[in-house]
Design an enzyme around this catalytic site. Structure first.
Site, short mmCIF file in Angstrom:
data_model
loop_
_atom_site.label_atom_id
_atom_site.label_comp_id
_atom_site.label_asym_id
_atom_site.label_seq_id
_atom_site.Cartn_x
_atom_site.Cartn_y
_atom_site.Cartn_z
N LYS A 70 0.80 -1.23 0.00
CA LYS A 70 0.00 0.00 0.00
C LYS A 70 0.84 1.28 0.00
CE LYS A 70 -4.30 -1.61 2.05
NZ LYS A 70 -5.29 -1.41 3.13
N ASP A 106 -10.07 3.12 1.92
CA ASP A 106 -10.22 2.47 3.23
C ASP A 106 -10.98 3.37 4.21
OD1 ASP A 106 -8.90 0.07 2.67
OD2 ASP A 106 -6.93 0.93 3.13
N GLU A 155 5.32 6.09 18.27
CA GLU A 155 5.67 7.08 17.23
C GLU A 155 4.65 7.11 16.10
OE1 GLU A 155 8.91 4.43 17.32
OE2 GLU A 155 7.91 4.96 19.19
N LYS A 156 4.10 5.94 15.76
CA LYS A 156 3.14 5.90 14.65
C LYS A 156 1.85 6.64 15.01
CE LYS A 156 3.87 1.35 12.81
NZ LYS A 156 3.07 0.24 12.31
N ILE A 214 -12.22 -3.96 12.23
CA ILE A 214 -11.91 -4.11 10.81
C ILE A 214 -11.54 -5.55 10.48
CG2 ILE A 214 -11.12 -1.71 10.66
CD1 ILE A 214 -8.29 -2.93 10.03
P1 ATR Z 1 -2.96 -2.73 8.18
O1 ATR Z 1 -2.61 -2.23 6.80
O2 ATR Z 1 -3.94 -3.86 8.16
O3 ATR Z 1 -3.34 -1.64 9.11
P2 ATR Z 1 -0.34 -2.79 9.38
O4 ATR Z 1 0.00 -1.52 8.69
O5 ATR Z 1 0.69 -3.87 9.44
O6 ATR Z 1 -1.63 -3.43 8.74
O7 ATR Z 1 -0.84 -2.43 10.85
C1 ATR Z 1 -1.12 -3.37 11.81
C2 ATR Z 1 -1.61 -2.64 13.08
O8 ATR Z 1 -1.91 -3.63 14.08
C3 ATR Z 1 -0.57 -1.73 13.70
O9 ATR Z 1 -1.25 -0.67 14.35
C4 ATR Z 1 0.09 -2.65 14.73
O10 ATR Z 1 0.73 -1.98 15.79
P3 ATR Z 1 2.29 -1.51 15.64
O11 ATR Z 1 2.24 -0.25 14.82
O12 ATR Z 1 2.76 -1.28 17.00
O13 ATR Z 1 3.00 -2.64 14.93
C5 ATR Z 1 -1.13 -3.37 15.24
N1 ATR Z 1 -0.83 -4.62 15.92
C6 ATR Z 1 -0.47 -5.80 15.34
N2 ATR Z 1 -0.32 -6.75 16.29
C7 ATR Z 1 -0.56 -6.16 17.50
C8 ATR Z 1 -0.59 -6.60 18.85
N3 ATR Z 1 -0.31 -7.86 19.18
N4 ATR Z 1 -0.92 -5.70 19.81
C9 ATR Z 1 -1.22 -4.42 19.50
N5 ATR Z 1 -1.21 -3.93 18.23
C10 ATR Z 1 -0.90 -4.79 17.25
#
Ligand code: ATR
Length: 272
Positions: A70, A106, A155-156, A214
């Site tokens: 993406k 989205d 940070e994100k 989602i």
């Molecule tokens: P998408 O495009 O589906 O949003 P992504 O960009 O990989 O996929 O984002 C995944 C999201 O799920 C992120 O917010 C991630 O948190 P991080 O930014 O800290 O990686 C979150 N996420 C995934 N596994 C997680 C977990 N076990 N606990 C909390 N947040 C999680």
């Protein structure tokens, strides 16, 4: 029947074999009598540039773009919609006379899904997750509503503050604080996908909260199950998938497929 006039659409991702987009869009093309076909293309990250050259060379009419492309796909496009440029994420490519335009649907998909359950009005929205989907949803909803985003990686979440979105760390203390404030809760993380995990402990959910996930596998995630037990209105992730698909379809063809038809096709696809 495909013939020499058939237009080609598809989704690129890695992996992409479980995508529900082909069944949804092919059902819509059929119902609307459009001579087009939609396929799934599994493209590893190192072949993304080649794949986009292929789109140009073959005159593929449009694409959906999913994980992990993406963001990276932006380098191979000619122009971007305002939203996709701001958040750095594209989920839809339109081939307009050889020029590739990037869009994101989205955020709008999430808005339409939520609007099935409630009028958004001035409701306060808490989003968990600042990944690709979380960013797009937060950016769209923050146009008219107050939005807070909590993310495991701080940070994100903080990076969203330039859009006037409050970002903070995902932990129990912040969940307690912002859940008291919020009227709508959206899980935009992958937590709960193919598992019985939840990003928000059930005991923290109040009856008057509207809860959207989602994640659509399972369709009734643990978060949505626990929310319903407490009497919350809920919206499942398949609705967001359906509406982002409808918005992509509109960008490609100018037509709006029926939401029930798209959802029915996706549900059949899920159970296969
Ligand atoms: P998408 O495009 O589906 O949003 P992504 O960009 O990989 O996929 O984002 C995944 C999201 O799920 C992120 O917010 C991630 O948190 P991080 O930014 O800290 O990686 C979150 N996420 C995934 N596994 C997680 C977990 N076990 N606990 C909390 N947040 C999680």
């Amino acid at each position: 029947m495909a013939d020499a006039e058939t237009r080609l659409y598809g989704v690129i991702g890695f992996p992409v074999r479980h995508s529900l987009s082909p069944v949804m869009h092919n059902a819509a093309f059929k119902a609307l009598g459009i001579n087009a076909i939609y396929l799934a293309f599994e493209v590893p990250p190192e072949r993304l540039g080649d794949a986009m050259e292929g789109v140009r060379a073959l005159g593929i009419s449009g694409l959906n773009v999913t994980m992990p492309h993406k963001g990276a796909v932006i380098h191979f496009l000619d122009s971007l919609s305002e939203d996709s440029g701001e958040i750095g994420s594209v989920n839809t490519v339109v081939n307009r006379k050889g020029k590739l335009e990037g869009h994101t649907t989205d955020g709008l998909g999430a808005r339409r899904a939520l609007e099935r359950a409630i009028e958004l009005g001035g409701r306060k929205i808490l989003i968990i997750g600042a990944g690709g989907a979380g960013k797009a949803i937060a950016y769209e909803l923050s146009k008219d509503n107050e939005v807070v985003v909590l993310n495991r990686t701080l940070e994100k979440a903080k990076a969203l503050e330039r859009f006037g979105i409050m970002g903070d760390a995902l932990n129990r203390e912040n969940l307690g604080k912002y859940l008291e404030w919020a009227e709508v809760l959206i899980n935009a993380t992958s937590v709960g996908m193919n598992s019985w995990e939840t990003p928000v402990p059930g005991e923290m959910l109040r009856k008057d909260l509207v809860v959207m996930d989602i994640v659509y596998k399972p369709l009734k995630t643990r978060l949505l199950t626990e929310a319903e037990l407490r009497g919350c209105k809920t919206v499942d992730g398949l609705w967001m998938l359906v509406y982002q698909g409808i918005e992509s379809f509109r960008l490609w063809t100018g037509f709006k497929p029926d939401e029930g038809l798209m959802r029915g096709a996706a549900l059949e696809g899920i159970s296969e």
